[in-house]
Design an enzyme around this catalytic site. Sequence first.
Site, PDB file in Angstrom:
ATOM      1  N   ASN A  11       4.012 -11.680  -6.987  1.00  0.00           N
ATOM      2  CA  ASN A  11       3.290 -10.619  -6.389  1.00  0.00           C
ATOM      3  C   ASN A  11       4.106  -9.150  -7.295  1.00  0.00           C
ATOM      4  OD1 ASN A  11       3.215  -8.257  -5.305  1.00  0.00           O
ATOM      5  ND2 ASN A  11       2.448  -9.480  -4.229  1.00  0.00           N
ATOM      6  N   HIS A  14       4.379  -4.354  -7.334  1.00  0.00           N
ATOM      7  CA  HIS A  14       5.304  -3.181  -6.985  1.00  0.00           C
ATOM      8  C   HIS A  14       5.333  -3.058  -8.718  1.00  0.00           C
ATOM      9  CE1 HIS A  14       4.598  -3.065  -3.398  1.00  0.00           C
ATOM     10  NE2 HIS A  14       5.524  -4.019  -2.878  1.00  0.00           N
ATOM     11  N   HIS A  47      -2.430  -7.763  -4.472  1.00  0.00           N
ATOM     12  CA  HIS A  47      -2.931  -7.422  -3.478  1.00  0.00           C
ATOM     13  C   HIS A  47      -3.632  -6.509  -4.087  1.00  0.00           C
ATOM     14  CE1 HIS A  47      -2.724  -6.376   1.330  1.00  0.00           C
ATOM     15  NE2 HIS A  47      -4.234  -6.160   0.158  1.00  0.00           N
ATOM     16  N   ARG A  49      -5.546  -3.044  -3.239  1.00  0.00           N
ATOM     17  CA  ARG A  49      -5.213  -3.032  -1.089  1.00  0.00           C
ATOM     18  C   ARG A  49      -6.601  -1.856  -1.267  1.00  0.00           C
ATOM     19  NH1 ARG A  49      -1.183  -3.962   1.853  1.00  0.00           N
ATOM     20  NH2 ARG A  49      -2.134  -1.747   3.191  1.00  0.00           N
ATOM     21  N   ARG A  53      -3.666   1.435  -3.639  1.00  0.00           N
ATOM     22  CA  ARG A  53      -1.734   2.264  -4.146  1.00  0.00           C
ATOM     23  C   ARG A  53      -0.821   1.850  -5.436  1.00  0.00           C
ATOM     24  NH1 ARG A  53       1.405   1.020   1.750  1.00  0.00           N
ATOM     25  NH2 ARG A  53      -0.643   1.262   2.811  1.00  0.00           N
ATOM     26  N   GLU A  73      -5.065 -11.458  -3.135  1.00  0.00           N
ATOM     27  CA  GLU A  73      -5.096 -10.567  -1.648  1.00  0.00           C
ATOM     28  C   GLU A  73      -5.552  -9.415  -1.504  1.00  0.00           C
ATOM     29  OE1 GLU A  73      -1.089  -9.925  -1.517  1.00  0.00           O
ATOM     30  OE2 GLU A  73      -0.050 -11.704  -1.740  1.00  0.00           O
ATOM     31  N   THR A 104       2.102  -5.307   4.436  1.00  0.00           N
ATOM     32  CA  THR A 104       1.041  -6.276   5.556  1.00  0.00           C
ATOM     33  C   THR A 104       1.799  -6.648   6.268  1.00  0.00           C
ATOM     34  OG1 THR A 104      -0.128  -6.662   3.422  1.00  0.00           O
ATOM     35  CG2 THR A 104      -0.791  -8.555   5.130  1.00  0.00           C
ATOM     36  N   GLU A 158      -1.576 -19.513   4.478  1.00  0.00           N
ATOM     37  CA  GLU A 158      -0.493 -18.840   4.494  1.00  0.00           C
ATOM     38  C   GLU A 158       0.382 -18.210   5.204  1.00  0.00           C
ATOM     39  OE1 GLU A 158       0.054 -16.455   0.493  1.00  0.00           O
ATOM     40  OE2 GLU A 158       1.600 -15.241   1.108  1.00  0.00           O
ATOM     41  N   HIS A 198       6.384 -12.982   2.448  1.00  0.00           N
ATOM     42  CA  HIS A 198       6.498 -11.796   2.911  1.00  0.00           C
ATOM     43  C   HIS A 198       7.810 -12.120   3.580  1.00  0.00           C
ATOM     44  CE1 HIS A 198       5.889  -8.265   5.066  1.00  0.00           C
ATOM     45  NE2 HIS A 198       5.163  -7.964   3.982  1.00  0.00           N
TER      46      HIS A 198
HETATM   47  N1  PXP Z   1       1.943 -12.913   0.593  1.00  0.00           N
HETATM   48  C1  PXP Z   1       1.368 -11.863   1.135  1.00  0.00           C
HETATM   49  C2  PXP Z   1      -0.261 -12.263   1.396  1.00  0.00           C
HETATM   50  C3  PXP Z   1       1.579 -10.689   1.246  1.00  0.00           C
HETATM   51  O1  PXP Z   1       0.435  -9.535   1.478  1.00  0.00           O
HETATM   52  C4  PXP Z   1       2.802 -10.189   0.632  1.00  0.00           C
HETATM   53  C5  PXP Z   1       2.837  -8.775   0.492  1.00  0.00           C
HETATM   54  O2  PXP Z   1       1.643  -8.373  -0.435  1.00  0.00           O
HETATM   55  C6  PXP Z   1       3.255 -11.505  -0.169  1.00  0.00           C
HETATM   56  C7  PXP Z   1       3.099 -12.728   0.127  1.00  0.00           C
HETATM   57  C8  PXP Z   1       4.773 -10.664  -0.308  1.00  0.00           C
HETATM   58  O3  PXP Z   1       6.047 -10.069   0.231  1.00  0.00           O
HETATM   59  P1  PXP Z   1       6.693  -9.252  -0.155  1.00  0.00           P
HETATM   60  O4  PXP Z   1       6.385  -8.563  -0.977  1.00  0.00           O
HETATM   61  O5  PXP Z   1       7.340  -9.782   1.154  1.00  0.00           O
HETATM   62  O6  PXP Z   1       7.587 -10.449  -0.838  1.00  0.00           O
END
Ligand code: PXP
Length: 246
Positions: A11, A14, A47, A49, A53, A73, A104, A158, A198
């Site tokens: 992901n 960030h 994601h 949003r 952001r 996402e 989330t 998921e 997550h």
């Molecule tokens: N899976 C989903 C559906 C999420 O919304 C997120 C956060 O955007 C993640 C995985 C990844 O989470 P983390 O950034 O805590 O690794």
Amino acid sequence: MEKNKIRLGVNIDHIATIRTNRNTDYPSLIEAVNIAEQNGADLITVHLREDRRHIQDQDLFDIRPIVKTLNLEMALTNEMIDICMAAKPDYCCIVPEKREELTTEGGLDIIGMGSNQFNLLSNSIEKFQNNKIKVSLFIDPDISQIDYAIKSGATCIELHTGSYANAMNSDIENKELNRIKVAAQFASESKLQVHAGHGLNLSNLSDICKIPQIEELNIGHAIIADSIFKGFKQAVNDFRSAIDNG
Ligand code: PXP
């Protein structure tokens, strides 16, 4: 059950956070995609949003041509459904979203969402799947939510690993790990594909990797956090190795 190789979804939200916060054109998401894919990412997760952001709409169209497998996402809103149909990611993971949340917070409450939203969910799953966009639903490791995921027509979930990752002590951690194991087994026996994610990091990943039904992990924050000191390339590599050696 024989263990599959677990796919790693990196992901990159960030990386976009750093860029969007200062309104610069760096760091480049295209570079991030290339480095992630060259160092063990099987898919790239973003994601979009509602408050934009981090990831922006244009990012989806900029990275789409170069990403091997894109997982978008998004919340279940008409706006996001239209964007998803236009961007045509390979996967779409439907998540709950609150404007004020830091990330989330919980899974999608399919049981409690009301009939209009449930119909929107079922219709979107059908529409996306007819357009070759595979859908997963981000839910808590809860059997009754899985039952409703099946009723909605989903073929993939998921599991939200946040409660496990944030557990304050080992008793809670074991209890949460067990919930994930039970949910993964139930979902797989119900013919759902099982992803998870997550709050996962190099310290808490190993037990999740041992769950035989889990086919994919989506990880963001910890990879980007580790990158600050060791670089993105090394961080992705280390997560790849941790998952493979799980
Ligand atoms: N899976 C989903 C559906 C999420 O919304 C997120 C956060 O955007 C993640 C995985 C990844 O989470 P983390 O950034 O805590 O690794």
